[in-house]
Design a protein around this motif. Structure first.
Motif, PDB file in Angstrom:
ATOM      1  N   GLU A 109       0.845  -1.189   0.000  1.00  0.00           N
ATOM      2  CA  GLU A 109       0.000   0.000   0.000  1.00  0.00           C
ATOM      3  C   GLU A 109       0.887   1.248   0.000  1.00  0.00           C
ATOM      4  N   LEU A 110       0.577   2.161  -0.871  1.00  0.00           N
ATOM      5  CA  LEU A 110       1.331   3.411  -0.970  1.00  0.00           C
ATOM      6  C   LEU A 110       0.843   4.398   0.079  1.00  0.00           C
ATOM      7  N   LYS A 111       1.784   4.938   0.828  1.00  0.00           N
ATOM      8  CA  LYS A 111       1.453   5.975   1.799  1.00  0.00           C
ATOM      9  C   LYS A 111       2.277   7.207   1.495  1.00  0.00           C
ATOM     10  N   VAL A 112       1.621   8.349   1.567  1.00  0.00           N
ATOM     11  CA  VAL A 112       2.286   9.628   1.330  1.00  0.00           C
ATOM     12  C   VAL A 112       2.000  10.520   2.528  1.00  0.00           C
ATOM     13  N   GLY A 113       3.029  11.158   3.053  1.00  0.00           N
ATOM     14  CA  GLY A 113       2.834  12.046   4.191  1.00  0.00           C
ATOM     15  C   GLY A 113       3.571  13.350   4.003  1.00  0.00           C
ATOM     16  N   GLN A 114       3.097  14.385   4.671  1.00  0.00           N
ATOM     17  CA  GLN A 114       3.748  15.682   4.600  1.00  0.00           C
ATOM     18  C   GLN A 114       4.012  16.210   6.004  1.00  0.00           C
ATOM     19  N   ASN A 115       5.094  16.953   6.133  1.00  0.00           N
ATOM     20  CA  ASN A 115       5.458  17.530   7.405  1.00  0.00           C
ATOM     21  C   ASN A 115       6.024  18.940   7.161  1.00  0.00           C
ATOM     22  N   PRO A 116       5.530  19.955   7.824  1.00  0.00           N
ATOM     23  CA  PRO A 116       4.452  19.898   8.805  1.00  0.00           C
ATOM     24  C   PRO A 116       3.088  19.805   8.121  1.00  0.00           C
ATOM     25  N   PRO A 117       2.057  19.335   8.843  1.00  0.00           N
ATOM     26  CA  PRO A 117       0.723  19.254   8.238  1.00  0.00           C
ATOM     27  C   PRO A 117       0.055  20.618   8.130  1.00  0.00           C
ATOM     28  N   PHE A 118       0.525  21.583   8.907  1.00  0.00           N
ATOM     29  CA  PHE A 118      -0.060  22.926   8.885  1.00  0.00           C
ATOM     30  C   PHE A 118       1.055  23.916   9.174  1.00  0.00           C
ATOM     31  N   LEU A 119       1.058  25.012   8.454  1.00  0.00           N
ATOM     32  CA  LEU A 119       2.168  25.950   8.553  1.00  0.00           C
ATOM     33  C   LEU A 119       1.637  27.370   8.602  1.00  0.00           C
ATOM     34  N   SER A 120       1.950  28.079   9.656  1.00  0.00           N
ATOM     35  CA  SER A 120       1.631  29.496   9.746  1.00  0.00           C
ATOM     36  C   SER A 120       2.912  30.278   9.483  1.00  0.00           C
ATOM     37  N   THR A 121       2.872  31.156   8.515  1.00  0.00           N
ATOM     38  CA  THR A 121       4.108  31.801   8.071  1.00  0.00           C
ATOM     39  C   THR A 121       4.169  33.271   8.470  1.00  0.00           C
ATOM     40  N   GLN A 122       5.369  33.765   8.434  1.00  0.00           N
ATOM     41  CA  GLN A 122       5.599  35.201   8.568  1.00  0.00           C
ATOM     42  C   GLN A 122       6.226  35.688   7.272  1.00  0.00           C
ATOM     43  N   GLU A 123       5.768  36.828   6.831  1.00  0.00           N
ATOM     44  CA  GLU A 123       6.264  37.359   5.564  1.00  0.00           C
ATOM     45  C   GLU A 123       7.771  37.577   5.612  1.00  0.00           C
ATOM     46  N   GLY A 124       8.440  37.169   4.525  1.00  0.00           N
ATOM     47  CA  GLY A 124       9.870  37.381   4.399  1.00  0.00           C
ATOM     48  C   GLY A 124      10.720  36.237   4.907  1.00  0.00           C
ATOM     49  N   LYS A 125      10.126  35.275   5.625  1.00  0.00           N
ATOM     50  CA  LYS A 125      10.900  34.150   6.155  1.00  0.00           C
ATOM     51  C   LYS A 125      10.883  32.972   5.182  1.00  0.00           C
ATOM     52  N   ASN A 126      11.820  32.057   5.370  1.00  0.00           N
ATOM     53  CA  ASN A 126      11.935  30.872   4.523  1.00  0.00           C
ATOM     54  C   ASN A 126      11.326  29.659   5.218  1.00  0.00           C
ATOM     55  N   TYR A 127      10.730  28.769   4.426  1.00  0.00           N
ATOM     56  CA  TYR A 127      10.072  27.581   4.971  1.00  0.00           C
ATOM     57  C   TYR A 127      10.351  26.383   4.074  1.00  0.00           C
ATOM     58  N   THR A 128      10.297  25.192   4.664  1.00  0.00           N
ATOM     59  CA  THR A 128      10.449  23.958   3.908  1.00  0.00           C
ATOM     60  C   THR A 128       9.338  22.995   4.280  1.00  0.00           C
ATOM     61  N   ILE A 129       8.718  22.412   3.266  1.00  0.00           N
ATOM     62  CA  ILE A 129       7.693  21.393   3.448  1.00  0.00           C
ATOM     63  C   ILE A 129       8.276  20.077   2.952  1.00  0.00           C
ATOM     64  N   TYR A 130       8.125  19.019   3.738  1.00  0.00           N
ATOM     65  CA  TYR A 130       8.669  17.709   3.385  1.00  0.00           C
ATOM     66  C   TYR A 130       7.555  16.764   2.986  1.00  0.00           C
ATOM     67  N   CYS A 131       7.796  16.017   1.927  1.00  0.00           N
ATOM     68  CA  CYS A 131       6.853  14.997   1.457  1.00  0.00           C
ATOM     69  C   CYS A 131       7.598  13.668   1.413  1.00  0.00           C
ATOM     70  N   ASN A 132       7.122  12.678   2.187  1.00  0.00           N
ATOM     71  CA  ASN A 132       7.747  11.364   2.137  1.00  0.00           C
ATOM     72  C   ASN A 132       6.731  10.333   1.663  1.00  0.00           C
ATOM     73  N   TYR A 133       7.240   9.266   1.069  1.00  0.00           N
ATOM     74  CA  TYR A 133       6.354   8.247   0.516  1.00  0.00           C
ATOM     75  C   TYR A 133       6.954   6.872   0.758  1.00  0.00           C
ATOM     76  N   SER A 134       6.108   5.836   0.697  1.00  0.00           N
ATOM     77  CA  SER A 134       6.496   4.536   1.231  1.00  0.00           C
ATOM     78  C   SER A 134       6.941   3.515   0.192  1.00  0.00           C
ATOM     79  N   THR A 135       6.954   3.873  -1.077  1.00  0.00           N
ATOM     80  CA  THR A 135       7.312   2.887  -2.087  1.00  0.00           C
ATOM     81  C   THR A 135       8.142   3.521  -3.190  1.00  0.00           C
ATOM     82  N   ILE A 136       8.783   2.715  -4.003  1.00  0.00           N
ATOM     83  CA  ILE A 136       9.547   3.232  -5.138  1.00  0.00           C
ATOM     84  C   ILE A 136       8.590   3.950  -6.083  1.00  0.00           C
ATOM     85  N   SER A 137       8.998   5.101  -6.538  1.00  0.00           N
ATOM     86  CA  SER A 137       8.104   5.919  -7.355  1.00  0.00           C
ATOM     87  C   SER A 137       8.784   6.374  -8.640  1.00  0.00           C
TER      88      SER A 137
END
Length: 117
Positions: A1-29
């Motif tokens: 079964e393929l599972k896909v997840g993201q971290n963080p699930p919710f992001l509150s930002t401030q203008e001008g700052k940098n952010y990174t969203i991660y996406c991981n998955y459970s199988t060869i793609s």
């Protein structure tokens, strides 16, 4: 079964700052997709990453893919309110090319939205 997840699930930002969203998955793609959706609008394709080490950039957004780690990142540089949206990552599997798993609840919120509540 393929599972896909993201971290963080919710992001509150401030203008001008940098952010990174991660996406991981459970199988060869074969490929990984990034989308965004504005409230009341349809999905908009941002990036299609086809191989490990792939990096694509458009404006303040940059996406990369590491197939060995089964991880993709979406970098947001100097966030602005216009980037406020719901962001999705999705992957195709090698065994079922038409099967796509979409992770629906990552949201990047405008810079002052939560601070004023």
């Amino acid at each position: 079964e393929l599972k896909v997840g993201q971290n963080p699930p919710f992001l509150s930002t401030q203008e001008g700052k940098n952010y990174t969203i991660y996406c991981n998955y459970s199988t060869i793609s074969d490929r990984l997709y990034w989308y965004r959706q504005d409230p009341g609008k349809s999905l908009e394709s941002l990036f299609v990453l086809l191989s490990s080490g792939a990096v694509k950039q458009e404006g303040r957004l940059m996406a990369s893919l590491d197939t060995k780690a089964r991880l993709s990142t979406l970098h947001i540089t100097a966030a602005v309110h216009d980037l406020s949206a719901t962001y999705f990552c999705a992957v195709d599997t090698q065994c079922s090319p038409d099967a796509t798993s979409l992770y629906p609840n990552l949201q990047l919120v405008g810079p002052l939205l939560l601070q004023e509540l």
